[in-house]
Design a protein around this motif. Sequence first.
Motif, PDB file in Angstrom:
ATOM      1  N   TYR B  52      46.723  49.103  54.053  1.00 12.46           N
ATOM      2  CA  TYR B  52      46.406  48.347  52.844  1.00 12.46           C
ATOM      3  C   TYR B  52      45.678  47.036  53.124  1.00 12.46           C
ATOM      4  N   PRO B  53      46.085  46.283  54.153  1.00 10.78           N
ATOM      5  CA  PRO B  53      45.335  45.047  54.417  1.00 10.78           C
ATOM      6  C   PRO B  53      43.839  45.285  54.601  1.00 10.78           C
ATOM      7  N   LEU B  54      43.498  46.385  55.263  1.00  6.25           N
ATOM      8  CA  LEU B  54      42.076  46.668  55.498  1.00  6.25           C
ATOM      9  C   LEU B  54      41.376  47.063  54.198  1.00  6.25           C
ATOM     10  N   VAL B  55      42.076  47.908  53.419  1.00  3.82           N
ATOM     11  CA  VAL B  55      41.505  48.323  52.136  1.00  3.82           C
ATOM     12  C   VAL B  55      41.337  47.102  51.236  1.00  3.82           C
ATOM     13  N   TRP B  56      42.364  46.257  51.240  1.00  4.10           N
ATOM     14  CA  TRP B  56      42.309  45.054  50.404  1.00  4.10           C
ATOM     15  C   TRP B  56      41.148  44.162  50.827  1.00  4.10           C
ATOM     16  N   LEU B  57      40.937  44.069  52.117  1.00  2.34           N
ATOM     17  CA  LEU B  57      39.835  43.232  52.624  1.00  2.34           C
ATOM     18  C   LEU B  57      38.500  43.701  52.052  1.00  2.34           C
ATOM     19  N   ILE B  58      38.298  45.023  52.066  1.00  3.43           N
ATOM     20  CA  ILE B  58      37.019  45.549  51.577  1.00  3.43           C
ATOM     21  C   ILE B  58      36.874  45.252  50.080  1.00  3.43           C
ATOM     22  N   GLY B  59      37.956  45.506  49.321  1.00  5.07           N
ATOM     23  CA  GLY B  59      37.905  45.215  47.886  1.00  5.07           C
ATOM     24  C   GLY B  59      37.671  43.735  47.622  1.00  5.07           C
ATOM     25  N   ALA B  60      38.438  42.911  48.340  1.00  2.00           N
ATOM     26  CA  ALA B  60      38.388  41.467  48.070  1.00  2.00           C
ATOM     27  C   ALA B  60      37.013  40.884  48.355  1.00  2.00           C
ATOM     28  N   SER B  61      36.284  41.529  49.280  1.00  2.00           N
ATOM     29  CA  SER B  61      34.974  40.977  49.625  1.00  2.00           C
ATOM     30  C   SER B  61      33.998  41.081  48.452  1.00  2.00           C
ATOM     31  N   PHE B  62      34.327  41.941  47.479  1.00  2.16           N
ATOM     32  CA  PHE B  62      33.467  42.060  46.297  1.00  2.16           C
ATOM     33  C   PHE B  62      34.007  41.269  45.111  1.00  2.16           C
ATOM     34  N   LYS B  63      35.128  40.557  45.316  1.00  2.00           N
ATOM     35  CA  LYS B  63      35.726  39.834  44.202  1.00  2.00           C
ATOM     36  C   LYS B  63      35.150  38.431  44.123  1.00  2.00           C
ATOM     37  N   THR B  64      35.341  37.825  42.964  1.00  2.00           N
ATOM     38  CA  THR B  64      35.011  36.408  42.856  1.00  2.00           C
ATOM     39  C   THR B  64      36.133  35.624  43.514  1.00  2.00           C
ATOM     40  N   ASN B  65      35.861  34.405  43.877  1.00  2.00           N
ATOM     41  CA  ASN B  65      36.880  33.596  44.539  1.00  2.00           C
ATOM     42  C   ASN B  65      38.147  33.472  43.714  1.00  2.00           C
ATOM     43  N   ALA B  66      37.973  33.342  42.399  1.00  2.00           N
ATOM     44  CA  ALA B  66      39.139  33.189  41.535  1.00  2.00           C
ATOM     45  C   ALA B  66      40.011  34.429  41.593  1.00  2.00           C
ATOM     46  N   GLU B  67      39.356  35.589  41.666  1.00  2.00           N
ATOM     47  CA  GLU B  67      40.124  36.836  41.593  1.00  2.00           C
ATOM     48  C   GLU B  67      40.877  37.114  42.884  1.00  2.00           C
ATOM     49  N   ILE B  68      40.320  36.689  44.021  1.00  2.00           N
ATOM     50  CA  ILE B  68      40.953  36.969  45.310  1.00  2.00           C
ATOM     51  C   ILE B  68      42.400  36.494  45.318  1.00  2.00           C
ATOM     52  N   PHE B  69      42.636  35.336  44.711  1.00  2.00           N
ATOM     53  CA  PHE B  69      43.967  34.745  44.805  1.00  2.00           C
ATOM     54  C   PHE B  69      44.848  35.018  43.610  1.00  2.00           C
ATOM     55  N   THR B  70      44.448  35.992  42.781  1.00  2.00           N
ATOM     56  CA  THR B  70      45.309  36.281  41.642  1.00  2.00           C
ATOM     57  C   THR B  70      45.710  37.739  41.562  1.00  2.00           C
ATOM     58  N   SER B  71      44.914  38.654  42.119  1.00  2.00           N
ATOM     59  CA  SER B  71      45.240  40.060  41.876  1.00  2.00           C
ATOM     60  C   SER B  71      45.718  40.761  43.140  1.00  2.00           C
ATOM     61  N   ILE B  72      46.621  41.728  42.937  1.00  2.00           N
ATOM     62  CA  ILE B  72      47.153  42.500  44.058  1.00  2.00           C
ATOM     63  C   ILE B  72      46.261  43.686  44.363  1.00  2.00           C
ATOM     64  N   GLY B  73      45.692  44.276  43.300  1.00  2.00           N
ATOM     65  CA  GLY B  73      44.902  45.492  43.463  1.00  2.00           C
ATOM     66  C   GLY B  73      43.696  45.255  44.333  1.00  2.00           C
ATOM     67  N   PHE B  74      43.188  46.338  44.877  1.00  2.00           N
ATOM     68  CA  PHE B  74      42.033  46.141  45.749  1.00  2.00           C
ATOM     69  C   PHE B  74      40.721  46.288  45.002  1.00  2.00           C
ATOM     70  N   MET B  75      40.767  46.963  43.812  1.00  2.00           N
ATOM     71  CA  MET B  75      39.520  47.145  43.077  1.00  2.00           C
ATOM     72  C   MET B  75      39.149  45.858  42.363  1.00  2.00           C
ATOM     73  N   PRO B  76      37.961  45.342  42.621  1.00  2.00           N
ATOM     74  CA  PRO B  76      37.526  44.152  41.887  1.00  2.00           C
ATOM     75  C   PRO B  76      37.235  44.507  40.431  1.00  2.00           C
ATOM     76  N   LYS B  77      37.405  43.511  39.526  1.00  2.00           N
ATOM     77  CA  LYS B  77      37.122  43.761  38.101  1.00  2.00           C
ATOM     78  C   LYS B  77      35.656  44.083  37.929  1.00  2.00           C
ATOM     79  N   GLU B  78      34.816  43.266  38.514  1.00  2.00           N
ATOM     80  CA  GLU B  78      33.408  43.670  38.607  1.00  2.00           C
ATOM     81  C   GLU B  78      32.947  43.371  40.021  1.00  2.00           C
ATOM     82  N   PHE B  79      31.981  44.143  40.435  1.00  2.00           N
ATOM     83  CA  PHE B  79      31.504  43.947  41.803  1.00  2.00           C
ATOM     84  C   PHE B  79      30.609  42.722  41.868  1.00  2.00           C
ATOM     85  N   ASP B  80      31.013  41.806  42.731  1.00  2.00           N
ATOM     86  CA  ASP B  80      30.265  40.568  42.880  1.00  2.00           C
ATOM     87  C   ASP B  80      29.707  40.545  44.302  1.00  2.00           C
ATOM     88  N   PHE B  81      28.408  40.621  44.416  1.00  2.00           N
ATOM     89  CA  PHE B  81      27.801  40.698  45.739  1.00  2.00           C
ATOM     90  C   PHE B  81      27.442  39.332  46.317  1.00  2.00           C
TER      91      PHE B  81
END
Lengths: 291, 307
Positions: B52-81
């Motif tokens: 999970y840490p690895l999966v989360w890392l991949i998901g989190a890399s597409f998140k906005t900074n605000a989202e990284i520190f609020t959500s548990i899920g790995f899927m970002p709400k929208e993909f932010d490149f």
Amino acid sequence: MKLKKYEGYFYILPWLVGLLVFTAYPFIASFVLSFTDYNLQSSPNFIALGNYKKMFETELFKTSIKTTFIYVFVTVPLKLTFALFIAYILNFKLKAVNFFRTAYYLPSILGGSVAIAVLWRFLFADSGLINIIIGVFGADPISWLGNPKYAIFTISLLRVWQFGSPMVIFLAALKNIPESLYEAARIDGAPKTSIFFRITLPLITPIVFFNFIMQLVQAFQEFNGPYIITGGGPLRSTYLFPLYIYDNAFKYFRMGYGSALAWFLFIIIMIFTMITFKSEKYWVHYDGGDE
Amino acid sequence: MKAKQESQINHQEVNDLLENDMLLRKRRIRRGKINSAVRYAILIAVGILMLYPLVWLIGASFKTNAEIFTSIGFMPKEFDFSGYIRGWKTSTEYTFATYFANTFKIVIPKVILTVISTTVTAYGFARFKFKGKKLLFSILIATLLLPNVVLRIPQYLMYREFNWLDSYKPLVVPAAFAVDAFFVFMMIQFMKGLPKDLEEAAVIDGCNSFQVLWYILIPMLKPAMISVALFQFMWTMNDFLGPLIYISSVKKYPVSIALKMSMDASTLVQWNQTLAMSVIVLIPSLVVFFIAQKHFVDGISTTGMKG
């Protein structure tokens, strides 16, 4: 025909040169340097045991050694126990064993990467994923990396997470145990735990021994984890001995003192390796041993 | 009369025994099922913890900074490149393209040199008799256990004398001299397991020892050579302390140092950049691992290498 006698030397020559230049010479040189005050600026003076005396009077040296021992004796047993436990489960004829084996092995192969250390810092940050998760269960956030009491265990956990490589070695050893030995025990109605402790474990002790030494030597030299994740802090609580050596040698260029520290660590590692080798006869069973 | 009774009793006993046996077997099957369910549960739970840490890392890399520190899920709400775009540029005057090029300038020659030098050395140890071989082999094994920490300072001073500091030479050149005893040992073990008849036939046909190595042994050694190459690739990609000590100019940094630098430079606002670059840094290793995972596991299980 006469040449034939020397052909072997010809092929090992590169290694032999490498051994002399990159291993043997540095090994002796660091021992000699450890009795000097060399600091790159002025030529080295012989100061006998000065460096060794100095280290035992340095507070930072003492805390660093203590931290290193805590780190090693938490990390190595946990990692090996976990590796053996999972290898034991994987050794039952289950489906998808190869999938799980790969999944568990992945962190060990990537784990040395700076990227993983960066990830660890994020996971265990005050507002990181781990605290979000325990928050869901109503727990208060824990300062995993900010609290001197916990930081060393958070670093340790990173290495325990990489139990994959000893696990793969354990698994190969478990697969080598002949099925007939288990069958005999099962017919006699031996319970699983006693089969494990009386048959499985004695048969793989050489591998346990091998893994233990390798992990021990590695753990005493841990650098990347604390250097990248905490930088040795907070309050030097993760300031492992290799960081102390690095700072002295490559930050302050105290080559003499740094060499003495390196030799001190070397001797500690050797002592523990020797103890393990010496104790071998009490707990390691080789084929056709003392049964 | 008596005999009949006895046989009846026997019959009864046999029946009881059979029934008992059936019960036992059923119970064993049921217990077996429960056991394997428990085992699967453990394996899956541990698997999640591992990956999970690895999966989360991949998901989190597409998140906005605000989202990284609020959500548990790995899927970002929208993909932010933006993390990737800004992270790639870095805060230095070089992009990650430079740092990757630097890494490969170290990794490629080092891997090639390691494979060649360890194969040749192992050939010498595994196939020739010479004076002092036993002693030299013991030294080889001893260097397996020798902690590198004790060699580092004189090596640094030596490379300084050679004028090698701030170049890739300290990281690459030793590989030409088979300094990784692990790989030599692994190759020797592998070579000892190979049959010698082909080589003997070749010698009778007039091949010299180098031709034997080149035409007979190397084709058979391929799996071991691939394992050596793969492990050396991973270790060198991950190497941090080596470049940290020897490379001082930013334009020569490999990715491992560049990533650490980007992490130190990032404030709270830019964390997704660091995560995005972590993903990028892991990609070469991940690709190699998945293509060649069999070689890794085989390599490590047959020789008991560290990983």
